[in-house]
Design an enzyme around this catalytic site. Sequence first.
Site, mmCIF file in Angstrom:
data_model
loop_
_atom_site.group_PDB
_atom_site.id
_atom_site.type_symbol
_atom_site.label_atom_id
_atom_site.label_comp_id
_atom_site.label_asym_id
_atom_site.label_seq_id
_atom_site.Cartn_x
_atom_site.Cartn_y
_atom_site.Cartn_z
ATOM 1 N N GLU A 114 7.708 -5.422 -7.601
ATOM 2 C CA GLU A 114 6.847 -5.335 -8.781
ATOM 3 C C GLU A 114 6.539 -3.862 -8.994
ATOM 4 O O GLU A 114 5.676 -3.295 -8.306
ATOM 5 C CB GLU A 114 5.559 -6.142 -8.549
ATOM 6 C CG GLU A 114 5.774 -7.636 -8.432
ATOM 7 C CD GLU A 114 6.108 -8.302 -9.766
ATOM 8 O OE1 GLU A 114 5.771 -7.735 -10.823
ATOM 9 O OE2 GLU A 114 6.716 -9.389 -9.746
ATOM 10 N N CYS B 28 -0.208 -0.980 -14.325
ATOM 11 C CA CYS B 28 1.247 -0.980 -14.524
ATOM 12 C C CYS B 28 1.634 -1.535 -15.887
ATOM 13 O O CYS B 28 2.645 -1.152 -16.448
ATOM 14 C CB CYS B 28 1.912 -1.775 -13.423
ATOM 15 S SG CYS B 28 1.251 -3.435 -13.300
HETATM 16 P P1 NAD Z 1 3.176 3.408 -3.822
HETATM 17 O O1 NAD Z 1 4.590 2.997 -3.942
HETATM 18 O O2 NAD Z 1 2.869 4.797 -3.436
HETATM 19 O O3 NAD Z 1 2.422 2.482 -2.722
HETATM 20 C C1 NAD Z 1 2.483 1.078 -2.745
HETATM 21 C C2 NAD Z 1 2.297 0.542 -1.343
HETATM 22 O O4 NAD Z 1 3.362 0.995 -0.520
HETATM 23 C C3 NAD Z 1 1.012 0.981 -0.657
HETATM 24 O O5 NAD Z 1 0.482 -0.100 0.076
HETATM 25 C C4 NAD Z 1 1.478 2.078 0.282
HETATM 26 O O6 NAD Z 1 0.690 2.239 1.432
HETATM 27 C C5 NAD Z 1 2.843 1.564 0.668
HETATM 28 N N1 NAD Z 1 3.753 2.625 1.100
HETATM 29 C C6 NAD Z 1 3.769 3.917 0.695
HETATM 30 N N2 NAD Z 1 4.770 4.578 1.324
HETATM 31 C C7 NAD Z 1 5.383 3.690 2.134
HETATM 32 C C8 NAD Z 1 6.479 3.769 3.040
HETATM 33 N N3 NAD Z 1 7.122 4.902 3.242
HETATM 34 N N4 NAD Z 1 6.839 2.664 3.709
HETATM 35 C C9 NAD Z 1 6.188 1.493 3.491
HETATM 36 N N5 NAD Z 1 5.137 1.351 2.665
HETATM 37 C C10 NAD Z 1 4.736 2.440 1.987
HETATM 38 O O7 NAD Z 1 2.515 3.025 -5.202
HETATM 39 P P2 NAD Z 1 1.001 3.112 -5.656
HETATM 40 O O8 NAD Z 1 0.599 4.526 -5.789
HETATM 41 O O9 NAD Z 1 0.168 2.230 -4.805
HETATM 42 O O10 NAD Z 1 1.077 2.417 -7.090
HETATM 43 C C11 NAD Z 1 1.506 3.079 -8.229
HETATM 44 C C12 NAD Z 1 2.794 2.484 -8.731
HETATM 45 O O11 NAD Z 1 2.801 1.082 -8.589
HETATM 46 C C13 NAD Z 1 2.990 2.733 -10.210
HETATM 47 O O12 NAD Z 1 4.341 3.046 -10.451
HETATM 48 C C14 NAD Z 1 2.637 1.403 -10.842
HETATM 49 O O13 NAD Z 1 3.238 1.177 -12.082
HETATM 50 C C15 NAD Z 1 3.116 0.446 -9.813
HETATM 51 N N6 NAD Z 1 2.389 -0.811 -9.917
HETATM 52 C C16 NAD Z 1 3.052 -1.920 -10.299
HETATM 53 C C17 NAD Z 1 2.371 -3.111 -10.436
HETATM 54 C C18 NAD Z 1 3.061 -4.373 -10.846
HETATM 55 O O14 NAD Z 1 2.450 -5.423 -10.762
HETATM 56 N N7 NAD Z 1 4.298 -4.336 -11.302
HETATM 57 C C19 NAD Z 1 1.008 -3.154 -10.172
HETATM 58 C C20 NAD Z 1 0.377 -1.997 -9.775
HETATM 59 C C21 NAD Z 1 1.061 -0.831 -9.645
#
Ligand code: NAD
Length: 491
Positions: free
Chosen positions: A213, A251
Amino acid sequence: MEPIGDLERELEELRETYKSGKTKEASWRRSQLKSLLSLLEEREEDIFQALHQDIGKNHVESYRDEVGILIKSVNYALDCLKQWMSGKNVKLPMVTFPTRAELVPEPLGIVLIISSWNFPFGLSLEPLIGAIAAGNVVVLKPSELAPASSSVLATTLHSYLDNKAVKVIQGGPSVGDQLLQQKWDKIFFTGSPRVARIVMTAAAKHLTPVTLELGGKCPAVVDALSSSWDREMAIKRILGGKFGACAGQACIGIDYILTEKKFATTLIEEMKVLIKKMFGENPRESHSVARIINKHHFLSLKSLLDDPMVKASVVYGGSLDEDHLFIEPTILLDPPLEAAIMNEEIFGPLLPIISLEKIEESVEFIKSRPRGLSVYAFTKNEKLMRRLISETSSGSLIFNDAIIQYAADTVPFGGVGESGFGRYHGKFSFDAFTHEKAVVRRHFLIEFWFRFPPWNDYKMQLFKSAYRYNYLSVVLITLGLKKSSQCSKTH
Ligand code: NAD
């Protein structure tokens, strides 16, 4: 790297629980969903406080977007659970007669949910509802960037749910990384495309299925609505879908607007009036604007405005307060299309408006860019609607509102292309954590003798009939009441 205490033991406990078969029982699934409902109702205040502490969300917004939606989703799952769990009878080709077949849903097993910070409860618990309803054991890793929410999730889920089957492991990328090294039966990830690539690479090692997502830019096409009633309604929905949902850090929030040049000034002037109605003369003092999640994200939003050409395009707002992580609802008119603000997901309260000669050009504009989670269009023009439906691609396409689709159980929530794949909400969440096993029951009553060697042309004709025509024609041919050659005429 922060090591996860006793990860092996925790995972072993989950495997044992799954092996015991208890999570497959309808009674277990139902009791867990009911406990989740109690958690949401009894710990509402803790959730509100955590969301306020992490992102400055108003309690009403927190209820509308997280607690309330989740209560609705749990109730929906409870209502539908029996139906979702029951197998589906399906038809089979006639060569298999007499046979019955059904699709029997079974849980995938041990699943990992990694969630994001902007809707820390919704994005953690909405997939959890599906995972539990489908009978899985679960590890949930919330985002470290919303620490108060992560902590409330850890403590409350531990005390309300079966903690031998549902575990919350808190932490950042290094914890996520350690979790990804384990073998899972499903990984459900919400976050950025960058981390999604890490998730998919790790999943490939064990051939683990994933749901991703992700995000992207969600455009809103705004047609020149002539009635002031329609215009006001549209603008309220646009502002709600941008500034009123986590201050644009959503998002499916509107990323930018496409409108006609001749309508842009009217749109902007009416937006200014309604922004003031929603957030007051001084939005910094408003309790209805969420804050930017952290300094890092604040600075990346600020850097979008630092480009002089972008700064010059600001027609409303534009004030920033780094100490309080506040950015005023800001409108920009025609920033350069090559600027970062028009090429990166904004994820904040900055709203570019791109003006076009004709609203129909919006279709080509959207098609020329990566596919996002949603396309919005505010219009009554049926022809434009049809073109957007047939010519553009996005996770969802919403006419005359924004972000409302998140509250729906009956339409799938998910992306396409760069905005991700897989889908959830309602039954789609159940399916995301389910394997539909094909169960086929043959009978010994009769058999089509032509299924077996030795082969000859007559059997070939019978097969052609059997695969192309209905059961009756095969029976008639077999009984010699119909000529097989009649069938070959249609080839
Ligand atoms: P992110 O990818 O930085 O983090 C998401 C999750 O991944 C967090 O729990 C984080 O701790 C974990 N994570 C980070 N690095 C990791 C790694 N190396 N290995 C494993 N896990 C890791 O994203 P974010 O800053 O939390 O969210 C922003 C992005 O998410 C935006 O692009 C937004 O559009 C998207 N988003 C999508 C939805 C949806 O429902 N489609 C909802 C919310 C946010």
